[in-house]
Design a protein around this motif. Structure first.
Motif, PDB file in Angstrom:
ATOM      1  N   TYR A   1       0.832  -1.198   0.000  1.00 47.44           N
ATOM      2  CA  TYR A   1       0.000   0.000   0.000  1.00 47.44           C
ATOM      3  C   TYR A   1       0.875   1.260   0.000  1.00 47.44           C
ATOM      4  CZ  TYR A   1      -4.354  -2.559   0.816  1.00 47.44           C
ATOM      5  OH  TYR A   1      -5.447  -3.370   0.694  1.00 47.44           O
ATOM      6  N   ALA A   2       1.936   1.259   0.800  1.00 47.97           N
ATOM      7  CA  ALA A   2       2.811   2.431   0.867  1.00 47.97           C
ATOM      8  C   ALA A   2       3.483   2.690  -0.479  1.00 47.97           C
ATOM      9  CB  ALA A   2       3.861   2.239   1.959  1.00 47.97           C
ATOM     10  N   THR A   3       3.889   1.629  -1.170  1.00 43.08           N
ATOM     11  CA  THR A   3       4.552   1.792  -2.466  1.00 43.08           C
ATOM     12  C   THR A   3       3.614   2.390  -3.503  1.00 43.08           C
ATOM     13  OG1 THR A   3       6.005  -0.100  -1.994  1.00 43.08           O
ATOM     14  CG2 THR A   3       5.788   0.593  -4.296  1.00 43.08           C
ATOM     15  N   PHE A   4       2.432   1.809  -3.645  1.00 42.96           N
ATOM     16  CA  PHE A   4       1.486   2.290  -4.656  1.00 42.96           C
ATOM     17  C   PHE A   4       0.987   3.701  -4.330  1.00 42.96           C
ATOM     18  CE2 PHE A   4       0.807  -2.346  -5.598  1.00 42.96           C
ATOM     19  CZ  PHE A   4       1.243  -2.284  -6.901  1.00 42.96           C
ATOM     20  N   ILE A   5       0.724   3.973  -3.062  1.00 40.42           N
ATOM     21  CA  ILE A   5       0.239   5.304  -2.690  1.00 40.42           C
ATOM     22  C   ILE A   5       1.315   6.355  -2.945  1.00 40.42           C
ATOM     23  CG2 ILE A   5      -0.452   6.739  -0.725  1.00 40.42           C
ATOM     24  CD1 ILE A   5      -1.927   4.333   0.378  1.00 40.42           C
ATOM     25  N   THR A   6       2.569   6.033  -2.635  1.00 43.42           N
ATOM     26  CA  THR A   6       3.654   6.991  -2.851  1.00 43.42           C
ATOM     27  C   THR A   6       3.853   7.280  -4.329  1.00 43.42           C
ATOM     28  OG1 THR A   6       4.769   6.179  -0.853  1.00 43.42           O
ATOM     29  CG2 THR A   6       6.083   7.457  -2.410  1.00 43.42           C
ATOM     30  N   ILE A   7       3.834   6.241  -5.171  1.00 43.58           N
ATOM     31  CA  ILE A   7       3.978   6.440  -6.616  1.00 43.58           C
ATOM     32  C   ILE A   7       2.810   7.254  -7.164  1.00 43.58           C
ATOM     33  CG2 ILE A   7       4.034   5.256  -8.841  1.00 43.58           C
ATOM     34  CD1 ILE A   7       5.483   2.955  -7.459  1.00 43.58           C
TER      35      ILE A   7
END
Length: 288
Positions: A133-139
């Protein structure tokens, strides 16, 4: 004989939410393209629209390759609409932005998938897959901040005197060097609204770069091995502890399981009964 249900590629909730939000954002970009905007802004918005098209084409290819049979996704799940909505804009084909309306099919499909899950299950999935979730939200946030900021800065600066951000390329370059906190310095805003936008991008860039650095660190550092639980003594070992220490209470404190604790209580009672028997036998012998 009934036909077997097609097997479709399964994505996690983090990926589905990423595609869902990106689809909504792409529809907003489509609306901007239909507005009467200047050519520099149109070129910049078209660039971002084509970048989103590349992501959707990759999503289409993954879904098509993972479906068995493939027509189950292409026809049954209306994958052909996903393909039409992912075609990049070409200057020699007018009204290609209207193809983006086909993305409503992807939006409806993902919405149905997410609506079929209970809120509790979604919360558990977020806690279990925090890194995804952190990866996709940051991108997603990085792309949205970059695109919105570069479009705004172009609107504020392109008509100002002594401005050095006058084209879509200038705005894109300024957005990249600002959001990455590099601050190259060759392109900078001169208007008040432009500087307000730049300040917002700077603060957002600090958070985004920090989040990306933490995600990269979590991928490079191996997770710590889980600690093995301490072995629980069985009844025989507990009895041995009692014989060594002389007190069953010590063995009782070392046991953790309720069943073993009950066994140790029984051993304690047996030892107490044995002591009373020995004491009574000693008294009878003294009387005789």
């Amino acid at each position: 004989m009934t036909a077997e249900a097609p097997v479709l590629r399964h994505h996690g909730n983090a990926y589905n939410i990423f595609i869902l939000v990106l689809t909504i954002y792409s529809l907003a970009v489509m609306v901007v393209l239909l507005l009467p905007i200047d050519q520099a802004t149109r070129d910049l918005v078209t660039f971002y629209d084509n970048a989103i098209c590349v992501i959707f084409l990759i999503d289409f290819a993954m879904n098509l390759a993972g479906a068995r049979p493939r027509r189950g996704y292409f026809i049954g799940q209306r994958g052909w609409l996903d393909l039409i909505g992912s075609i990049p804009s070409f200057s020699f084909i007018p009204f290609t932005a209207l193809f983006r309306l086909a993305r409503l099919s992807r939006l409806a499909r993902i919405t149905r998938l997410m609506r079929g899950q209970a809120g509790k299950d979604l919360v558990i999935d977020v806690l279990k897959n925090r890194s995804q979730y952190a990866t996709f939200i940051t991108i997603l946030l990085a792309g949205m901040v970059l695109s919105v900021a570069s479009i705004l800065i172009l609107q504020f600066e392109s008509t100002a005197p002594n401005a050095n951000i006058t084209t879509g390329g200038d705005a894109l370059w300024w957005g990249v060097v600002t959001i990455t906190t590099v601050g190259y310095g060759d392109k900078y805003p001169v208007t008040f609204l432009g500087r307000i936008t730049a300040t917002s991008v700077m603060f957002a860039g600090i958070g985004i770069i920090g989040a990306l650095a933490s995600i990269l660190a979590s991928l490079l550092v191996a997770p710590a091995a889980p600690e093995e639980p301490a072995p629980v003594p069985d009844a025989e070992s507990a009895a041995g502890i009692a014989s060594v220490t002389g007190t069953p209470e010590a063995a009782l404190e070392s046991a953790q399981e309720p069943a073993l604790r009950q066994e140790l209580i029984d051993i304690k009672e047996e030892l107490a009964a044995l002591r009373r028997g020995l004491a009574a036998g000693g008294g009878d012998a003294a009387d005789s």
